[in-house]
Each structure stands twice: as structure tokens, then as C-alpha cells.
Scaffold this active site. Structure first.
Site, PDB file in Angstrom:
ATOM      1  N   LYS A 146      57.150 -17.593  -1.496  1.00  0.00           N
ATOM      2  CA  LYS A 146      57.041 -18.894  -2.673  1.00  0.00           C
ATOM      3  C   LYS A 146      56.494 -20.112  -2.044  1.00  0.00           C
ATOM      4  O   LYS A 146      55.988 -20.823  -2.690  1.00  0.00           O
ATOM      5  CB  LYS A 146      58.732 -19.148  -3.252  1.00  0.00           C
ATOM      6  N   LYS A 184      64.208 -23.891   8.298  1.00  0.00           N
ATOM      7  CA  LYS A 184      63.822 -24.742   7.314  1.00  0.00           C
ATOM      8  C   LYS A 184      63.725 -26.176   7.858  1.00  0.00           C
ATOM      9  O   LYS A 184      63.127 -26.891   7.205  1.00  0.00           O
ATOM     10  CB  LYS A 184      64.819 -24.631   6.304  1.00  0.00           C
ATOM     11  N   LYS A 197      54.955 -13.344   6.095  1.00  0.00           N
ATOM     12  CA  LYS A 197      55.562 -12.807   4.931  1.00  0.00           C
ATOM     13  C   LYS A 197      55.021 -13.570   3.601  1.00  0.00           C
ATOM     14  O   LYS A 197      54.927 -14.742   3.728  1.00  0.00           O
ATOM     15  CB  LYS A 197      57.160 -12.556   4.908  1.00  0.00           C
TER      16      LYS A 197
HETATM   17  P1  ADP Z   1      60.994 -16.624  -0.585  1.00  0.00           P
HETATM   18  O1  ADP Z   1      60.877 -16.121   0.891  1.00  0.00           O
HETATM   19  O2  ADP Z   1      59.716 -16.357  -1.105  1.00  0.00           O
HETATM   20  O3  ADP Z   1      61.430 -17.946  -0.901  1.00  0.00           O
HETATM   21  P2  ADP Z   1      63.618 -15.799  -1.001  1.00  0.00           P
HETATM   22  O4  ADP Z   1      63.919 -16.082   0.039  1.00  0.00           O
HETATM   23  O5  ADP Z   1      63.943 -16.412  -2.245  1.00  0.00           O
HETATM   24  O6  ADP Z   1      62.082 -15.462  -1.243  1.00  0.00           O
HETATM   25  O7  ADP Z   1      63.906 -14.224  -1.384  1.00  0.00           O
HETATM   26  C1  ADP Z   1      64.432 -13.383  -2.350  1.00  0.00           C
HETATM   27  C2  ADP Z   1      64.580 -11.952  -2.123  1.00  0.00           C
HETATM   28  O8  ADP Z   1      63.248 -11.401  -1.806  1.00  0.00           O
HETATM   29  C3  ADP Z   1      65.394 -11.539  -0.799  1.00  0.00           C
HETATM   30  O9  ADP Z   1      66.218 -10.618  -1.129  1.00  0.00           O
HETATM   31  C4  ADP Z   1      64.369 -11.538   0.231  1.00  0.00           C
HETATM   32  O10 ADP Z   1      64.719 -10.559   1.352  1.00  0.00           O
HETATM   33  C5  ADP Z   1      63.144 -10.895  -0.492  1.00  0.00           C
HETATM   34  N1  ADP Z   1      61.858 -11.087  -0.172  1.00  0.00           N
HETATM   35  C6  ADP Z   1      61.289 -12.224  -0.128  1.00  0.00           C
HETATM   36  N2  ADP Z   1      60.092 -12.279   0.440  1.00  0.00           N
HETATM   37  C7  ADP Z   1      59.884 -11.004   0.815  1.00  0.00           C
HETATM   38  C8  ADP Z   1      58.680 -10.291   1.227  1.00  0.00           C
HETATM   39  N3  ADP Z   1      57.465 -10.722   1.871  1.00  0.00           N
HETATM   40  N4  ADP Z   1      58.707  -9.033   1.360  1.00  0.00           N
HETATM   41  C9  ADP Z   1      59.990  -8.223   0.928  1.00  0.00           C
HETATM   42  N5  ADP Z   1      60.956  -8.977   0.552  1.00  0.00           N
HETATM   43  C10 ADP Z   1      60.946 -10.136   0.463  1.00  0.00           C
HETATM   44 NA    NA Z   2      63.238 -17.758   1.760  1.00  0.00          NA
END
Ligand code: ADP
Ligand code: NA
Length: 330
Positions: free
Chosen positions: A200, A114, A197
Site C-alpha cells: 500500500k 518503519k 513486495k
Molecule cells: P501493506 O504492506 O501493503 O501495508 P499490510 O501490512 O497491511 O499490507 O498487510 C495486510 C496483510 O496482507 C498481511 O497479512 C500481510 O502479510 C499481507 N500482505 C501484504 N502485502 C503482501 C504481499 N505483497 N504479498 C503477500 N501478502 C501480503
Molecule cells: Na505493511
């Protein structure tokens, strides 16, 4: 339900969850409630590790909670609450900070990732201590099992180390949690950049399917997904990441196996796969979208649900923190 307690949470860092959050996390939470005592939190204290506008934070916290419920979290059966409503999280996080080595915290790869794109020193100290707040979230509830995405394994390992260290130094006080990486759910990739992946924080949301967006928009994004030029529908993450992502999404949305899908689409073009995937995603998300809209139309009721959840969470968290304080000599 058994007394095995599970804890999970997401940050309120977007107006809507995306399909990856839904398939990778939220969709697992509903079924977990059937055989566990579940605690689910909107982890808003984590969300301010990066700059966040107050009005936006308040709105996203409600929206995230509404999507938890819409996605299957039952606030009667489970404890659903907002992290900042339970001040024990911050206090335990501080105590855990004091048990964590600076070098140990410096090895956390999420912090390194990050901050990789930022100017050195621009990140908040909160971003650095994020894993100890996450450890507090888990340990306050005597959590036995943490369902995690593979990106969070290192933080849960740290949580286990801290609990063991605490118990070793101050006597048996904290439950050392086990974790389960959900490998059955595919990692959902960005539709425009299928080697990254779905996230957000993607630079543009052209490849991101939002739970709360209009179905037509989602369908259009799926129809515009990046594939390749050889025209063959096959599941091969390395050679055909775009087509493989569509197959994974389709399979996760309908429960059909990849083999069943390959058989069904044999000899057909990517267009057919995309149309069918878009239909599958809409069928999956439409009920949750409608339910979330309903909940968000009555914010006062949602706030009441969250206030009750916070009361229940404090009833669990306060005794744990009392044990910790006593053990440490406060
Ligand atoms: P982001 O990466 O979009 O900020 P978060 O880190 O807040 O999402 O993740 C929230 C939950 O969603 C976690 O349990 C994470 O493992 C799952 N998650 C996030 N992105 C994915 C993805 N592309 N595929 C599967 N699971 C995901
Ligand atoms: Na994340």
C-alpha cells in the site's frame, strides 16, 4: 466448525486492498471459516499510529470491511468488527505495555523498518507500542491460532511471550496462541520493482494491483510489468524476479501449478504470459470487486453489520479482560 479460534486483521490504511493483501491474507480467510471459529477485525486503532485524516479513516474503515465480506468473510458465521468499537483492546494493550520491556519492544524490526526513513524521534509512541496492541487483539479472543504473513512472526512471538509472562506472574489467565505462516502463498511483488513486495505504501502505484480499481487499469499495469531481456519464461526468484512474480500471480489466481504454467507457455513470449495473467487476475478479482461495490452502495446496512459484529466481539473480549483485571488486582 471446530472450536479452534483464529484471529486476523488488516489496517484500514488504503482505499483498496491490493493483490498481495488479497492473495496473501484475505483469500485464506474464507476457507478458514469452514473449520475454525473465526474473528476478523478492521484494526483502525493501528491505523492512527501514523497521521490519518478523520474523514479518510472513516471511509477506509468501511471500505476495508466491505472488501473483507466481498473477499469471503461471512459476517453471520464469523465475528467481523472494527477494533475501535471494542474498547477492551485499548485497555488490554495498556496492561500489556506495562509487562513489556523497553528493550524488548525496541528489538521489533517492523518499528525499526518503519522509522528508518524518518528523522529520529519523529515517529509516534503509538508506532512503538503497536506490537502490544496487536498482542491485545489476539489475546482478548482466547485465540488458539493466528494465520500470519512472515512479516508479522516477530509480533506473534512477542504475543506468546507476553501471554506466558502474564500467566507466570498472575496465574493461568491467557491462551498462548500458536501461529501458522502461510508459506504456500507466494509473496506478491511490485510489478515495477519485483524485488520489493507489493505494498500500500509504495511510492507510486504503477506496480500495485488494487482490488477496487478498474479492470482495464489492472490489465494495463500487468502488461507493463518489468521483466528482463532474455525472453525465456522460467521460475527463478533471484535471476528473473519479474517473470517469476507473474508466474506466481498467475498460479495463485488460477490454481495451476508453476510447472503446468511453464509447460503451457513454453516457447512463448512475455506478452502472452502477461495477457494470460491479466485475464486470470480479472477473473479472480471481478466478483469481489462487484460485491464490494454493492456493499459500499449501502453504508447504513454495512454499519449495522459492523455494529452487530462489535456486540459479538465484546461478548468474547469483556470476559477475557475481566479475568485479566481480576488477576492483576484491579
Ligand atoms: P501493506 O504492506 O501493503 O501495508 P499490510 O501490512 O497491511 O499490507 O498487510 C495486510 C496483510 O496482507 C498481511 O497479512 C500481510 O502479510 C499481507 N500482505 C501484504 N502485502 C503482501 C504481499 N505483497 N504479498 C503477500 N501478502 C501480503
Ligand atoms: Na505493511
Amino acid at each position: 466448525p471446530s472450536s479452534v479460534r483464529v484471529f486476523s486483521g488488516m489496517q484500514p490504511t488504503s482505499d483498496s486492498l491490493h493483490l498481495g493483501n488479497y492473495l496473501g491474507a484475505l483469500a485464506q480467510w474464507g476457507p478458514l471459516q469452514d473449520d475454525h471459529e473465526a474473528v476478523f477485525s478492521v484494526v483502525d486503532l493501528h491505523a492512527v499510529t501514523l497521521p490519518m485524516d478523520p474523514a479518510v479513516l472513516r471511509e477506509r474503515t468501511r471500505r476495508t470491511a466491505a472488501q473483507y465480506i466481498a473477499g469471503g468473510v461471512d459476517p453471520e458465521r464469523s465475528t467481523l468488527f472494527v477494533q475501535s468499537h471494542v474498547p477492551e483492546h485499548s485497555e488490554l494493550a495498556w496492561l500489556l505495555n506495562c509487562l513489556t520491556g523497553f528493550g524488548e519492544a525496541s528489538r521489533m524490526t517492523q518499528f525499526k523498518d518503519k522509522t528508518a526513513k524518518q528523522e529520529a524521534g519523529a515517529a509516534s509512541v503509538g508506532l512503538f507500542t503497536y506490537p502490544m496492541l496487536m498482542a491485545a487483539d489476539i489475546l482478548l479472543y482466547d485465540t488458539a491460532l493466528v494465520p500470519v504473513g512472515d512479516d508479522q512472526v516477530q509480533h506473534v512471538e512477542l504475543t506468546r511471550d507476553l501471554a506466558q509472562r502474564f500467566n507466570h506472574r498472575f496465574g493461568d489467565t491467557l491462551v498462548v496462541p500458536e501461529y501458522r505462516v502461510n508459506s504456500s502463498t507466494a509473496r506478491i511483488m511490485d510489478l515495477q520493482d519485483p524485488t520489493s513486495k507489493m505494498s500500500k505504501s509504495a511510492a507510486t502505484d504503477k506496480g500495485v494491483i488494487w482490488l477496487l480499481e478498474d479492470a482495464k487499469r489492472s490489465a494495463k499495469k500487468i502488461r507493463s510489468a518489468v521483466t528482463d531481456n532474455d525472453g525465456v519464461i522460467a521460475h527463478d526468484r533471484e535471476a528473473k524476479p519479474g517473470v517469476t512474480n507473474l508466474l506466481d500471480i498467475h498460479s495463485a489466481a488460477t490454481g495451476e501449478s508453476i510447472d503446468q504454467l511453464l509447460e503451457r507457455f513454453e516457447g512463448q513470449g512475455y506478452g502472452a504470459l502477461k495477457v494470460s495473467t491479466a485475464e486470470a487476475v480479472d477473473a479472480l478479482l471481478a466478483p469481489a470487486r462487484e460485491k464490494a461495490d454493492e456493499l459500499l452502495a449501502d453504508p447504513a446496512e454495512l454499519d449495522r453489520v459492523l455494529a452487530r459484529g462489535a456486540e459479538r466481539a465484546r461478548e468474547m473480549a469483556a470476559p477475557t479482560l475481566a479475568r485479566v483485571r481480576e488477576a492483576m488486582g484491579f
